[in-house]
Enzyme design. Structure first.
Site, short mmCIF file in Angstrom:
data_model
loop_
_atom_site.label_atom_id
_atom_site.label_comp_id
_atom_site.label_asym_id
_atom_site.label_seq_id
_atom_site.Cartn_x
_atom_site.Cartn_y
_atom_site.Cartn_z
N GLU A 293 -8.32 -2.75 -47.58
CA GLU A 293 -9.15 -2.19 -46.50
C GLU A 293 -10.62 -2.52 -46.71
OE1 GLU A 293 -7.92 -1.05 -43.88
OE2 GLU A 293 -5.92 -0.27 -44.34
N ARG A 297 -12.47 -4.92 -43.96
CA ARG A 297 -13.45 -4.23 -43.10
C ARG A 297 -14.88 -4.45 -43.58
NH1 ARG A 297 -10.50 1.15 -40.70
NH2 ARG A 297 -8.41 0.64 -41.36
N ASP A 426 2.76 -7.32 -41.77
CA ASP A 426 2.18 -8.02 -40.62
C ASP A 426 1.21 -9.14 -40.95
OD1 ASP A 426 0.46 -6.06 -41.61
OD2 ASP A 426 0.04 -5.12 -39.69
N GLU A 561 -4.37 -4.54 -31.61
CA GLU A 561 -3.55 -5.75 -31.65
C GLU A 561 -3.25 -6.35 -30.27
OE1 GLU A 561 -2.92 -3.01 -33.44
OE2 GLU A 561 -3.49 -3.77 -35.42
C1 DMJ Z 1 -6.86 -2.96 -38.86
O1 DMJ Z 1 -7.43 -2.42 -39.99
C2 DMJ Z 1 -6.42 -4.36 -39.09
O2 DMJ Z 1 -6.22 -4.99 -37.88
C3 DMJ Z 1 -5.15 -4.44 -39.90
O3 DMJ Z 1 -4.69 -5.74 -40.01
C4 DMJ Z 1 -4.09 -3.61 -39.26
N1 DMJ Z 1 -4.51 -2.28 -39.01
C5 DMJ Z 1 -5.79 -2.06 -38.39
C6 DMJ Z 1 -5.76 -2.04 -36.88
O4 DMJ Z 1 -4.64 -1.60 -36.30
#
Ligand code: DMJ
Length: 663
Positions: A293, A297, A426, A561
């Site tokens: 994270e 981010r 994912d 998404e």
């Molecule tokens: C975000 O932090 C990123 O897109 C991550 O890959 C998946 N989760 C969240 C958004 O849904």
């Protein structure tokens, strides 16, 4: 004839001070009539002449006045919830049946000021931002250091100088009275119909595009206003309780938003945030952070903002953070731990396991590789390339599909047998393709793994619904197919389209088109127009609907998404239906998740438009990703972060595609 005594007169007038006649039934009527008869004909004519226009004006104003009364009583109902403690959902329970449920409270205070009525109060009352007053020119000049969307400079100037984040400036207050906001919402909702997506409803002029950009900017300003007022410098806004939540204590929302503000041209807001980064942001903190994270981010945004602005401070901060994250890779297997203490330089797995999540260890590569390129220090690139290599060689994949966990001691997959494109796996797939693009399509093992994975998805996870033949991606659990799809999977149409744009097979694009339709339906078929976190699909033709949502899965976290994929799909096809779908989503966010005092909130129930149940949290990715992708979706400028020059990390932070090495 009856004449009231003075005592009686006084008592009646006290009861009805507005009456000019006596308020005691029959006697009152007689007395009025007698007075009227005593007037001369001329006096009576004069009075009638003066009263007539007043009656006409009164009749004309009557509907609008009653409408105002209705609105005020709505807000009075709303005000009953003002004293609830922070975090208490003010609309759950029987109160929900009484009428529209509030999303947010007004400012706490004894008296309603004009501002208290500046915006409507309930989730059923649209709170769409004002339409722009004038058409803004689309800029064409940009480049890594010079890219700067300037559409808002005059806007921020009009907001009363230093109030940067106070996005609802003077101009808006004038335009958007309580009633005005209702009217504006109707205007903004008038979009060309797009249900079947075929009409490609052409807007009358490019004015529409510019309007939409401004609506997204307004949404950002509103989100920022809440963050600035109640959570400045903290990780996340809790817009209902008007406070903040901490995750890492690093100003997560502020940093995640930096490049969005730059791209949208929100210069004042950007400058103020930059000052915070310069003066307040320190990574020398005894705090445990999640490697993934923090990388996607914070590191991702710092690198991206450095590229967009050319300002060294962001690279310096990125370097500092990157080096503090390195202890995570000191594990027996070189598969990193999930958590790092960036002050102490120690790292560890979660308390309950020695596993790391597969997506987490394989979706930090774009950022670490870029950090090495910029700093000319290979250590960052080396550690993440090692992870990619290990996973590439690892047994236990299922036609390119990977399990969700990997052990940091053994370096082997764990909890085998479950395969998903959703949570925990994912972005593994996303980063295979994007690393291949970042490196100039030279690293064959990445392409090989990606192509194999897409084949695996098609072979094992794709099905169609019974009723409407919607294509979806399910999950495999020990050879049993589960028709369940996380909203997270909606990144896939965009990624598949990006691959096709870069020369990968046409059937990837076919699948992208079909999945995009399904992700759209995940919004459209919900009563709020917002997708649930997880959808289940019906496989039988006899089923009455395509999608069903379990009660535990009905929340919406403002995730990006679907709008992310809509952005890719529009860029590559120019099919306007993708813009319309994004526009509908933005309006639903504005209708059901916007909090009047500032910010947007996650909600509990996308199936209940009367009581969507605000969750009191605005995730940083709403500003970092969702609004950014919406802005890019509506922008006509295809050179704005061209997909031939940039790849977006999984948190929507654009990083440059590397130039080919000199020959
Ligand atoms: C975000 O932090 C990123 O897109 C991550 O890959 C998946 N989760 C969240 C958004 O849904």
């Amino acid at each position: 004839m009856y004449t009231p005594s003075r005592k009686e007169y006084i008592s009646v007038t006290v009861r009805d001070p507005h009456s000019h006649c006596y308020n005691n039934g029959k006697h009152r009527r007689q007395s009025c009539w007698r007075k009227w008869k005593q007037l001369s004909r001329l006096q009576r004519s004069l009075i009638l002449f003066l009263l007539a226009p007043l009656l006409i004006i009164g009749a004309l104003l009557f509907p609008s006045i009653t409408e105002q009364w209705a609105g005020l009583s709505d807000s009075e109902h709303w005000l009953q919830h003002r004293d609830l403690p922070p975090g208490v959902n003010p609309v759950l329970g029987p109160a929900a049946a009484e009428g529209p449920a509030p999303v947010a409270g007004p400012r706490v205070g004894p008296v309603n000021t004009p501002d208290d009525f500046a915006e409507p109060r309930g989730p059923n009352v649209p709170m769409l931002a004002r339409p722009p007053i004038k058409k803004r020119p689309v800029e064409s000049s940009r480049g890594p250091a010079g890219l700067h969307r300037d559409g808002n400079m005059s806007d921020t100037g009009a907001k009363g100088g230093g109030d940067g984040g106070q996005g609802e400036g003077t101009e808006k207050k004038v335009v958007s009275s309580w009633r005005g906001a209702m009217i504006e919402a109707e205007q903004v909702t008038e979009v060309p119909p797009s249900a079947d997506g075929k009409e490609a409803a052409a807007p009358p002029s490019d004015l529409l595009e510019v309007d939409r950009l401004e609506v997204v900017r307004d949404a950002f300003r509103h989100a920022w206003k809440g963050y600035k007022s109640y959570a400045w410098g903290h990780d996340e806004l809790k817009p209902i309780s008007k406070t903040f939540g901490e995750w890492f204590g690093l100003g997560l929302t502020l940093i995640d938003s930096l490049d969005t503000m730059w791209i949208m041209g929100l210069k004042e807001e950007f400058e103020e945030a930059k000052q915070w980064v310069e003066k307040e942001l320190s990574f020398d903190r005894n705090v445990d952070v999640n490697l993934f994270e923090t990388t996607i981010r914070i590191l991702g945004s710092l690198l991206s903002t450095f590229h967009l602005t050319g300002q060294q401070i962001f690279l310096e901060k990125a370097k500092d953070l990157g080096s503090r994250l390195m202890p995570a890779f000191k594990t027996p297997s070189k598969i990193p731990y999930s958590d790092v203490n960036i002050g102490k330089g120690t790292a560890h797995p979660p308390r309950w396991t020695t596993d790391s999540t597969l997506a987490e260890v394989t979706s930090i590569q774009l950022e670490f590789r870029e950090l090495s390129r910029l700093t000319q220090d290979p250590q960052y690139q080396e550690v993440v390339n090692e992870v990619t290599k290990l996973v590439h060689k690892l047994p236990g994949k299922h036609d390119g599909l990977v399990p969700m966990f990997i052990n940091t001691n053994s370096g082997q997959f764990s909890h085998r047998g479950v395969f998903t494109l959703g949570a925990r796996a994912d972005s593994y797939y996303e980063y295979l393709l994007k690393q291949w693009l970042q490196g100039g399509k030279t690293e064959d093992h990445l392409l090989e793994d990606y192509l194999q994975a897409v084949d695996g998805v098609k072979k094992h996870l794709i099905r169609q619904t019974g009723p409407s033949k919607l294509t979806f991606v399910g999950e495999l659990s020990h050879n049993r197919f589960n028709p369940k799809m996380d909203h997270l999977v909606c990144f896939l149409p965009g990624t598949l389209a990006l691959g096709f744009h870069n020369g990968l097979p046409g059937d990837h694009m076919d699948l992208a088109v079909q999945l995009m339709e399904t992700c759209h339906q995940m919004y459209k078929q919900m009563e709020t127009g917002l997708s649930p976190e997880i959808a289940h699909f019906n496989l039988q033709a006899s089923d009455t609907s395509d999608v069903y949502v379990k009660s535990a899965d009905r929340h919406n976290l403002l995730r990006p998404e679907t709008v992310e994929s809509l952005f890719y799909m529009y860029r590559f096809t120019k099919d306007r239906k993708y813009r319309e779908w994004g526009w509908e989503i933005l309006q639903s966010f504005n209708k059901y998740t916007k909090v009047s005092s500032g910010g947007y909130t996650s909600i509990n129930n996308v199936r209940d438009p009367v009581n969507p149940g605000p969750r009191d949290k605005m995730e940083s990715f709403f500003l970092g990703e969702t609004l950014k992708y919406l802005f890019l979706l509506f922008s006509d400028d295809m050179e704005l972060l061209s997909l031939d020059k940039y790849i977006f990390n999984t948190e929507a932070h654009p990083l440059p595609i590397w130039p080919p090495p000199p020959k």
